[in-house]
Design a protein around this motif. Structure first.
Motif, PDB file in Angstrom:
ATOM      1  N   HIS A  17       0.776  -1.125   0.019  1.00  0.00           N
ATOM      2  CA  HIS A  17       0.061  -0.111  -0.151  1.00  0.00           C
ATOM      3  C   HIS A  17       0.872   1.286  -0.016  1.00  0.00           C
ATOM      4  O   HIS A  17       0.989   1.901   1.067  1.00  0.00           O
ATOM      5  N   ASP A  18       1.290   1.414  -1.272  1.00  0.00           N
ATOM      6  CA  ASP A  18       2.347   2.832  -1.178  1.00  0.00           C
ATOM      7  C   ASP A  18       1.785   3.951  -1.748  1.00  0.00           C
ATOM      8  O   ASP A  18       2.262   4.503  -2.702  1.00  0.00           O
ATOM      9  N   PHE A  22      -5.500   8.391   1.814  1.00  0.00           N
ATOM     10  CA  PHE A  22      -6.913   8.169   1.186  1.00  0.00           C
ATOM     11  C   PHE A  22      -7.523   7.220   2.550  1.00  0.00           C
ATOM     12  O   PHE A  22      -7.139   7.117   3.334  1.00  0.00           O
ATOM     13  N   ASP A  23      -8.743   6.675   1.999  1.00  0.00           N
ATOM     14  CA  ASP A  23      -9.619   6.141   2.740  1.00  0.00           C
ATOM     15  C   ASP A  23      -9.112   4.899   3.564  1.00  0.00           C
ATOM     16  O   ASP A  23      -8.319   4.098   2.910  1.00  0.00           O
ATOM     17  N   PRO A  24      -9.214   5.107   4.737  1.00  0.00           N
ATOM     18  CA  PRO A  24      -8.369   3.993   5.595  1.00  0.00           C
ATOM     19  C   PRO A  24      -8.761   2.421   4.879  1.00  0.00           C
ATOM     20  O   PRO A  24      -8.073   1.676   5.238  1.00  0.00           O
ATOM     21  N   ALA A  25     -10.006   2.393   4.401  1.00  0.00           N
ATOM     22  CA  ALA A  25     -10.429   0.997   3.917  1.00  0.00           C
ATOM     23  C   ALA A  25      -9.487   0.343   2.918  1.00  0.00           C
ATOM     24  O   ALA A  25      -9.222  -0.712   2.644  1.00  0.00           O
ATOM     25  N   LEU A  26      -8.869   1.530   2.083  1.00  0.00           N
ATOM     26  CA  LEU A  26      -8.058   0.905   0.763  1.00  0.00           C
ATOM     27  C   LEU A  26      -6.938   0.213   1.556  1.00  0.00           C
ATOM     28  O   LEU A  26      -6.182  -0.699   0.845  1.00  0.00           O
ATOM     29  N   TYR A  27      -6.372   0.644   2.618  1.00  0.00           N
ATOM     30  CA  TYR A  27      -5.299  -0.179   3.241  1.00  0.00           C
ATOM     31  C   TYR A  27      -5.395  -1.569   3.774  1.00  0.00           C
ATOM     32  O   TYR A  27      -4.605  -2.202   4.131  1.00  0.00           O
TER      33      TYR A  27
END
Length: 221
Positions: A17-18, A22-27
């Motif tokens: 996850h570089d 952004f939205d925490p859900a992306l991580y």
């Protein structure tokens, strides 16, 4: 992009996850795909034969430039994948040549995905213009015309000739993958257009399919 191209020889690449802000859900997203060390080694050999001095990488997984498009293309993560980084110093001709070095893989049926963004001005993205900016559409239309016409010389000069090129790409690394993908299938231009529209006002999401895969995509069902 790295000083020398790197080729991932990882059997089970991790999801990297570089990105930030952004939205925490992306991580929390993972893409549990298998690697393909044998094909990765072939890419390493082809690039070396073409004079690129690539480096093997047995630790790094797939960054968001790889797993995001792959997650849409193959949501079941059932097609092995490996990542090739681009050299840090490229121009239109050398990006095309980099792709041409990988053309034997494409001829053998390996899907080469050039992942970037047809326009990529993150400063304007973060400022949230709230409307579609005309420059992004004009730049995207210019690129589309060059691709559809099969004008590889003009396409390689996009960042010099296209309208609003500096604004569309304040830095170049998100544009070069298009030329790499086209260079890997140079004899197959023109390409099939995948209409992407404009998102967040400034990001053109158009994409192109080159080579035999493009011909199949264009054929009636």
């Amino acid at each position: 992009m790295t000083p020398s191209p790197r080729v991932g020889l990882v059997a089970r690449p991790q999801t990297i996850h570089d990105f930030g802000g952004f939205d925490p859900a992306l991580y929390e997203i993972t893409y549990p795909v298998d690697g393909h060390p044998a094909l990765a080694q072939r890419a390493l050999d082809l690039l070396g034969e073409a004079g690129w001095a690539p480096q093997p990488d047995e630790r790094r997984g797939l960054d968001h430039g790889a797993w995001v498009p792959l997650r849409h293309l193959y949501p079941a993560a059932d097609v092995p994948a490996f990542q090739v980084s681009l050299p840090a110093r490229l121009d239109g001709d050398s990006a095309w040549a980099f792709g041409a070095a990988l053309a034997p893989l494409a001829e053998e049926g390996v899907l080469i995905v050039g992942s970037g963004s047809l326009t990529h001005n993150l400063a304007e993205f973060r400022s949230g213009p709230g409307r579609d900016e005309a420059y992004a559409a004009e730049f995207a239309a210019w690129v589309r015309d060059a691709v559809v016409q099969g004008d590889s010389a003009r396409l390689r000069q996009t960042l010099t000739l296209a309208p609003h090129a500096r604004r569309a790409h304040p830095t170049t690394e998100h544009f070069w993958p298009l030329l790499v993908a086209a260079g890997a299938a140079a004899s197959a231009l023109p390409a099939t257009v995948i209409e992407g529209g404009i998102t967040h006002g400034v990001l053109s999401m158009d994409a192109y399919v080159f080579g035999p895969a493009g011909a199949r995509a264009a054929a009636p069902a």
